[in-house]
Design an enzyme around this catalytic site. Structure first.
Site, PDB file in Angstrom:
ATOM      1  N   SER A 102      -2.689 -32.946   8.743  1.00 30.97           N
ATOM      2  CA  SER A 102      -1.908 -32.020   7.925  1.00 30.97           C
ATOM      3  C   SER A 102      -1.307 -32.685   6.681  1.00 30.97           C
ATOM      4  O   SER A 102      -2.029 -33.115   5.795  1.00 30.97           O
ATOM      5  CB  SER A 102      -0.823 -31.386   8.813  1.00 30.97           C
ATOM      6  N   ASP A 241      -0.800 -27.942   1.479  1.00 34.96           N
ATOM      7  CA  ASP A 241      -0.783 -29.295   2.042  1.00 34.96           C
ATOM      8  C   ASP A 241      -2.214 -29.705   2.386  1.00 34.96           C
ATOM      9  O   ASP A 241      -3.169 -28.969   2.134  1.00 34.96           O
ATOM     10  CB  ASP A 241       0.160 -29.385   3.244  1.00 34.96           C
ATOM     11  N   ASP A 243      -4.148 -29.851   4.920  1.00 31.60           N
ATOM     12  CA  ASP A 243      -5.082 -29.029   5.716  1.00 31.60           C
ATOM     13  C   ASP A 243      -4.962 -27.543   5.413  1.00 31.60           C
ATOM     14  O   ASP A 243      -5.580 -26.715   6.082  1.00 31.60           O
ATOM     15  CB  ASP A 243      -4.913 -29.296   7.217  1.00 31.60           C
ATOM     16  N   ASP A 245      -2.567 -25.248   5.670  1.00 33.22           N
ATOM     17  CA  ASP A 245      -1.864 -24.230   6.461  1.00 33.22           C
ATOM     18  C   ASP A 245      -0.435 -24.004   5.981  1.00 33.22           C
ATOM     19  O   ASP A 245       0.292 -23.212   6.554  1.00 33.22           O
ATOM     20  CB  ASP A 245      -1.906 -24.551   7.963  1.00 33.22           C
TER      21      ASP A 245
END
Length: 444
Positions: A102, A241, A243, A245
């Site tokens: 992440s 960010d 990833d 999400d």
């Protein structure tokens, strides 16, 4: 619920090369997951990743483990976490695996799983995988081994899905948008979605090299984005960010618009359109201004523990479709089964177009209360928050705030720290109140 040895609230995560983020463990994890999941359905697992260099190593190890257990892996390449959740559902796969840490730096990585419904794996399945990890690894007969394949049009499919969530009657023509993809998994998705919806797009953080993910860019560092929004006189800036999400936005004046404000804009727009059923889920860290603004619209609001897993649980418990965290994780359950930065940004952009209002105007309804956080280190086993003197001071401060602010005292889960948080409309009062409680904790 049994204590987990490897799975945290968001899969298995850590520093690359240090257990459990090693090729050996990934191989065994792929095998263990395969053994547990092979009892059902399609025997196919999707594997997506963000742009960290370690993703190549981990996906290969996972694929070998899955194959040994008799499951086939379909690689979809660098893809946002919510895209993996969506594609797992549409391909009717057994499960989806995301290799990502992440918003962490490149030297960390993680492995998390989605069920065939695109949600986090149920606790009992995670526990079954953990139990299987304790068993010696074996291999199915050669004829039963899994195969590896690549889905070449995964990005195009997800781009079309994102566009389908934006009202067909609206367009982003005449909007100049700066998008920061954190050199992460949205780099080849978000700019294309926005351009295909008509926007003029200026992109940054879209040149991943395996080592620059989240480095001075993206949702955790918005300085570069703010500068370019102001320089280019853009209408709005979007920061995802690593990833994809989570989302933080920048208005045309350079102000940051966080997850609490984004969640409010989306819920209010749904209310205006007559599409809001139920209320909104936030977390213990959601700013009180969000609660106050929703209350003025008679929209119910409840708080979950910090973490998108807990937000989702609370949403499902109430049957509500909007939830999120101030960090920018926004879940819109009738669009996707997990937090989705791109889809959240399209919801806000649609509200801007529909209402002919700037992001600044839309966000101004939630004037965030000043929030003071003081960390107090303590030693010994006793929890200072249980002490009568701390409870007395906290009760006194609560009384003085008189419903116009709140305090949150919690013990850190990772360090010997007591976190003292006070928020209220008066910044000076918030500071003084937090210091008084922190002093009481220090005296223990």
């Amino acid at each position: 619920m049994a204590e987990r040895k490897y799975f945290g609230t968001d899969g298995v995560r850590g520093k690359v090369g240090t257990f459990p983020i090693t090729p050996e463990f990934a191989l065994k994890l792929g095998w263990a997951a395969g053994k547990v999941l092979a009892t059902q359905g399609s025997r196919k697992v999707l594997i997506g990743k963000d742009t960290r260099i370690s993703g190549y190593m981990l996906e290969s190890a996972l694929e070998a483990g899955l194959a040994a257990a008799g499951l086939s892996a379909a690689f979809i390449g660098p893809m946002p976490t919510p895209a993996v959740a969506y594609l797992t559902r549409t391909f009717r796969a057994e499960a989806g695996i995301v290799i990502s840490a992440s918003h962490n730096p490149y030297w960390d990585n993680g492995i998390k799983f989605f069920s065939n419904k695109g949600t986090k794996l149920p606790d009992d399945v995670e526990q079954a995988i953990e139990a299987m990890l304790e068993q010696p690894m074996d291999c199915v007969e050669s004829a039963e081994l899994g195969r590896a394949s690549r889905i070449s049009d995964a990005a195009g499919r997800y781009i079309e899905f994102c566009k389908s969530t934006f009202p067909a009657a609206l367009s982003l023509e005449n909007y100049k948008i700066v998008v920061d993809c954190a050199n992460g998994a949205t780099y080849h998705i978000a700019p294309n979605v926005l351009r295909e919806l008509g926007a003029e797009v200026i992109e940054i953080g879209t040149k991943p090299n395996g080592l620059n993910i989240n480095e001075k860019c993206g949702a955790t560092d918005i300085h570069a984005l703010r500068e370019i929004v102001l320089q280019s006189k853009a209408d709005v800036g979007l920061a995802y960010d690593g990833d994809g999400d989570r989302l933080i936005m920048i208005d045309h004046l350079g102000n940051a618009v966080d997850g609490d404000q984004i969640l409010f804009i989306i819920a209010r727009e749904a209310l205006r359109a007559g599409k809001l059923s139920g209320g909104v889920v936030g977390t213990l860290m959601s700013n009180m201004a969000l609660e106050v603004a929703l209350k003025q619209l008679s929209i119910p609001f409840v708080r979950a523990n910090v973490g998108d897993r807990y937000v989702l649980e609370k949403m499902e418990e109430h049957g509500w479709k909007f939830g999120g965290e101030n960090s920018g994780h926004i879940i819109i359950l009738d669009k996707n089964s997990t937090g989705d930065g791109i889809i959240a940004s399209l919801e806000v952009l649609a509200a801007m177009v529909q209402q002919r209002m700037s992001l600044n105007e839309l966000a101004s309804a939630v004037k965030l209360f000043p929030q003071v956080l003081i960390n107090v280190r303590f030693s010994g086993g006793a929890n200072p928050l249980e002490h009568d003197s701390v409870k007395a001071i906290a009760a006194q401060v609560e009384k003085e705030l008189d419903g116009n602010g709140r305090i949150l005292l919690r013990k850190s889960g990772t360090e010997p720290l007591i976190r003292v948080m006070v928020e209220c409309a008066d910044a000076e009062l918030a500071q003084q109140s937090a210091e008084r409680i922190a002093e009481a904790v220090k005296r223990i």
